[in-house]
Each structure stands twice: as structure tokens, then as C-alpha cells.
Design an enzyme around this catalytic site. Structure first.
Site, PDB file in Angstrom:
ATOM      1  CG  ASN A  66      -0.371   0.694   2.408  1.00  0.00           C
ATOM      2  OD1 ASN A  66      -0.377   1.924   2.515  1.00  0.00           O
ATOM      3  ND2 ASN A  66       0.160  -0.100   3.322  1.00  0.00           N
TER       4      ASN A  66
ATOM      5  N   GLY B  43       0.051   7.388   1.184  1.00  0.00           N
ATOM      6  CA  GLY B  43       0.603   8.751   1.129  1.00  0.00           C
ATOM      7  C   GLY B  43       0.170   9.615   2.293  1.00  0.00           C
ATOM      8  CG  LEU B  44       1.908   9.658   5.780  1.00  0.00           C
ATOM      9  CD1 LEU B  44       3.138  10.532   6.012  1.00  0.00           C
ATOM     10  CD2 LEU B  44       1.486   9.008   7.089  1.00  0.00           C
TER      11      LEU B  44
ATOM     12  CG  ASN C 281       4.272   6.799  11.088  1.00  0.00           C
ATOM     13  OD1 ASN C 281       5.331   6.189  10.891  1.00  0.00           O
ATOM     14  ND2 ASN C 281       3.291   6.809  10.200  1.00  0.00           N
TER      15      ASN C 281
ATOM     16  CB  CYS D  64       5.378   6.907   6.806  1.00  0.00           C
ATOM     17  SG  CYS D  64       4.466   6.750   5.244  1.00  0.00           S
TER      18      CYS D  64
ATOM     19  CE  LYS E  50       3.624   0.693  13.333  1.00  0.00           C
ATOM     20  NZ  LYS E  50       2.248   0.946  12.952  1.00  0.00           N
TER      21      LYS E  50
ATOM     22  CB  ILE F 145       7.780  -4.391  11.889  1.00  0.00           C
ATOM     23  CG1 ILE F 145       6.898  -5.452  11.228  1.00  0.00           C
ATOM     24  CG2 ILE F 145       8.879  -5.013  12.643  1.00  0.00           C
ATOM     25  CD1 ILE F 145       7.653  -6.352  10.228  1.00  0.00           C
TER      26      ILE F 145
ATOM     27  CB  THR G  68       4.508  -1.453   5.692  1.00  0.00           C
ATOM     28  OG1 THR G  68       4.756  -0.063   5.587  1.00  0.00           O
ATOM     29  CG2 THR G  68       3.048  -1.698   5.979  1.00  0.00           C
TER      30      THR G  68
HETATM   31  C1  DHB Z   1       1.365   4.715   5.052  1.00  0.00           C
HETATM   32  C2  DHB Z   1       1.434   3.459   4.554  1.00  0.00           C
HETATM   33  C3  DHB Z   1       2.013   2.484   5.295  1.00  0.00           C
HETATM   34  O1  DHB Z   1       2.100   1.231   4.832  1.00  0.00           O
HETATM   35  C4  DHB Z   1       2.530   2.720   6.524  1.00  0.00           C
HETATM   36  O2  DHB Z   1       3.101   1.695   7.163  1.00  0.00           O
HETATM   37  C5  DHB Z   1       2.460   3.965   7.038  1.00  0.00           C
HETATM   38  C6  DHB Z   1       1.863   4.979   6.281  1.00  0.00           C
HETATM   39  C7  DHB Z   1       0.797   5.769   4.173  1.00  0.00           C
HETATM   40  O3  DHB Z   1       1.219   5.830   3.021  1.00  0.00           O
HETATM   41  O4  DHB Z   1      -0.046   6.556   4.602  1.00  0.00           O
END
Ligand code: DHB
Length: 308
Positions: free
Chosen positions: A70, A73-74, A127, A130, A166, A192, A194
Site C-alpha cells: 500500500n 501517502g499519509l 510514526n 512511514c 513506531k 513493525i 510495513t
Molecule cells: C502509510 C502506509 C504504510 O504502509 C505505513 O506503514 C504507514 C503509512 C501511508 O502511506 O499513509
């Protein structure tokens, strides 16, 4: 919920050790509420940034035999709107909430953390990992011990909420990173995030499936990596760990606990088994505990035999 599932995390009692992790259904109060209603013991918001973000163009999610890729893009409504969703959730539920924040610098993290001091959250998750915005912001912060240390130290100085770091699996030196997080004052570690990012190809089109080309890798294929990093983290620090990565079943959850996790995140698993996965995994854990003669999950936490 059954008493055998009760867990204490940093002084707060949870009905289940299962957690909705950041980024999955945590954009709105209704997403948080359904996860809580379906058996999650704690829920985490999507990572909030100072300003709203629309995120990447689709496709942002792709599946293959080993898991999911995925690149959201936050996307998020920004911290102000995000905290209103947390407030709405807490009006109707007692389930504790972790507020996740994403900043591009120490200063941004501190600003975001200050804002969460006036919120209904129980914990603050940074976070630092990312995988999807390297083109905008560079390498994830958690690849650098110095950055991890400095962000946590400055956030801890002002935060009313206990702080969870994280972290990314994309490092060779997790022990040094988690030790730096602990020394800087982190209250817990979550891992973890991703893996990767990785890429999938659409053969007919002859191009990457995701519009952003690359995306974070999650799902069953990352479980062994998660277990190893949780195990190493548990050996290096004495902080509680929220362990996640490829958990689909009660068996997976128990393995995470045996590796050293106090709580277990289930994110991509929702894609495979639906939102009922929280209740299903709770039931599976109870069945396994009873089959194997344990009267509660506390009994399998930190099994010394695994440490040999
Ligand atoms: C987003 C996607 C991820 O897989 C993640 O671990 C953290 C953020 C993202 O793109 O928003």
C-alpha cells in the site's frame, strides 16, 4: 470479554491485547468505534500531520499471494480535525485510544505532540517509519538512531501522554535503535511498520500496479521478520512492545506474545478475515490457552525458554 484476555499496558487495563494499528480505519470515529465494538482492546488513529493531506493517487493498494502493498501517502484530515474524531469516539466508548502523529522534523513532532496534550487520547504514537513518502521527506526517521533519540527526547519533555515509538523493520541495527528510544525516554515500542517499500508489476500494462510505483509491504509474508525484530527488541530493552506484522490468527498472536510483545496489532488481517478478525482471534487465543493449560495470556508472556 473473558478475564483471561485482560492485559495491563502502561497502567491502563485493556479487555483484550489486540490493537487496531495506525493507518487502518483510524481516520474517523466510526472506524475506531467498529474496531472497538468488534473486540479490539485499544485503537490507533491514522497518523495525523499538521496540515491535511490528500495522499497519493490510486491505485494505492494491491494484493499478491504473500500479502499486500500500500501507498496511501499519509492521507489524513490534519491534527485539528483528527482530534475531533477522537473526541467523538471517546464520547461513545471507553476503549483507550492511541493518537498517531507524523512529522517531517523534530519541531513538527513537538508541535503535534503539544496539540495532543489537549485531547482525549490515552497514548501518543510517533510514526517514525512511514515507508511511502521518501520522495517528499527522505528516508524514514527511524533509520537514524540520532533522529529517533532527539525526537523522542524533545517530545517527552512536553508530552502529557505516554509516548510510543513506531519503528521500521528496514534496519540492520534494531537493538541500537530501540536502546536509543528507551534512553531518550520512550514509554513503549511499536513494531513493525510495513516493510520495503516494494513494487508489483501489472504484466498486461507493463508497469507498476500502484500509481506511486512503490508501497509498504504487509501481510503474512512479513510475520517472520516481525517476530525476529520483536524478539530482539525484547532482549534489548525493558519497555512494553506492541508487536505486529502478518497476524491473521490466534496462533500468530500467541507467537508474537512469546517473542516479547505485550500487545498485538492486527491491520492487514482485517483485509483477509474482515473486521470480525478481532473477536475471532480473541476466541482463538482463549481456545489455545485452554488447550495448552494456561489460565491467562500473562502466563505465556516473556517465556524464559525462548530466551535461551
Ligand atoms: C502509510 C502506509 C504504510 O504502509 C505505513 O506503514 C504507514 C503509512 C501511508 O502511506 O499513509
Amino acid at each position: 470479554m473473558h478475564t483471561a484476555l485482560q492485559t495491563n499496558f502502561l497502567g491502563i487495563d485493556l479487555a483484550s491485547p489486540l490493537v487496531l494499528p495506525a493507518g487502518i480505519m483510524g481516520l474517523s470515529y466510526s472506524g475506531l468505534a467498529v474496531a472497538a465494538r468488534k473486540g479490539a482492546g485499544m485503537v490507533t488513529t491514522k497518523s495525523f500531520t499538521l496540515q491535511p493531506r490528500t495522499g497519493h493517487k490510486g491505485p494505492v493498494v494491491a494484493e499478491w499471494s504473500g500479502g499486500i502493498l500500500n501507498s496511501m501517502g499519509l492521507c489524513n484530515p490534519g491534527i485539528e480535525e483528527g482530534l475531533k474524531e477522537v473526541h467523538a469516539f471517546r464520547e461513545g466508548a471507553t476503549t483507550p485510544v492511541i493518537i498517531s502523529i507524523f512529522g517531517t522534523s523534530r519541531e513538527e513532532f513537538v508541535k503535534l505532540a503539544r496539540r495532543t496534550n489537549r485531547s482525549d487520547g490515552n497514548f501518543l504514537e510517533l510514526n517514525l517509519s512511514c515507508p511511502n513518502v521518501a520522495d517528499e521527506f527522505g528516508t524514514p526517521l527511524s533509520a537514524s538512531q540520532e533522529k529517533v533519540s532527539s525526537i523522542i527526547y524533545h517530545v517527552k519533555k512536553i508530552s502529557r501522554l505516554p509516548v510510543i515509538a513506531k519503528l521500521s523493520p528496514n534496519v540492520y541495527h534494531i537493538r541500537e535503535i530501540v536502546s536509543a528510544a528507551e534512553a531518550a525516554g520512550a514509554d513503549a515500542i511499536s513494531l513493525i511498520n510495513t516493510l520495503g517499500p516494494g513494487m508489483l508489476i501489472d504484466r498486461k500494462m507493463g508497469k507498476p500496479i500502484l500509481h506511486n510505483r512503490f508501497g509498504g509491504v504487509s501481510g503474512p509474508c512479513i510475520k517472520p521478520i516481525a517476530l525476529k525484530l520483536i524478539y530482539e527488541t525484547y532482549s534489548a530493552v525493558s519497555l512494553p512492545i506492541i508487536g505486529m506484522g502478518g497476524v491473521l490468527t490466534g496462533e500468530d498472536a500467541i507467537e508474537m506474545i512469546m517473542a516479547g510483545a505485550t500487545l498485538i496489532g492486527i491491520g492487514t488481517g482485517i483485509y483477509y478475515r474482515g473486521i470480525d478478525i478481532f473477536n475471532l482471534v480473541n476466541e482463538e487465543i482463549l481456545r489455545l490457552l485452554s488447550d495448552e493449560g494456561y489460565d491467562g495470556i500473562a502466563r505465556i508472556q516473556r517465556l524464559e525458554k525462548l530466551r535461551e
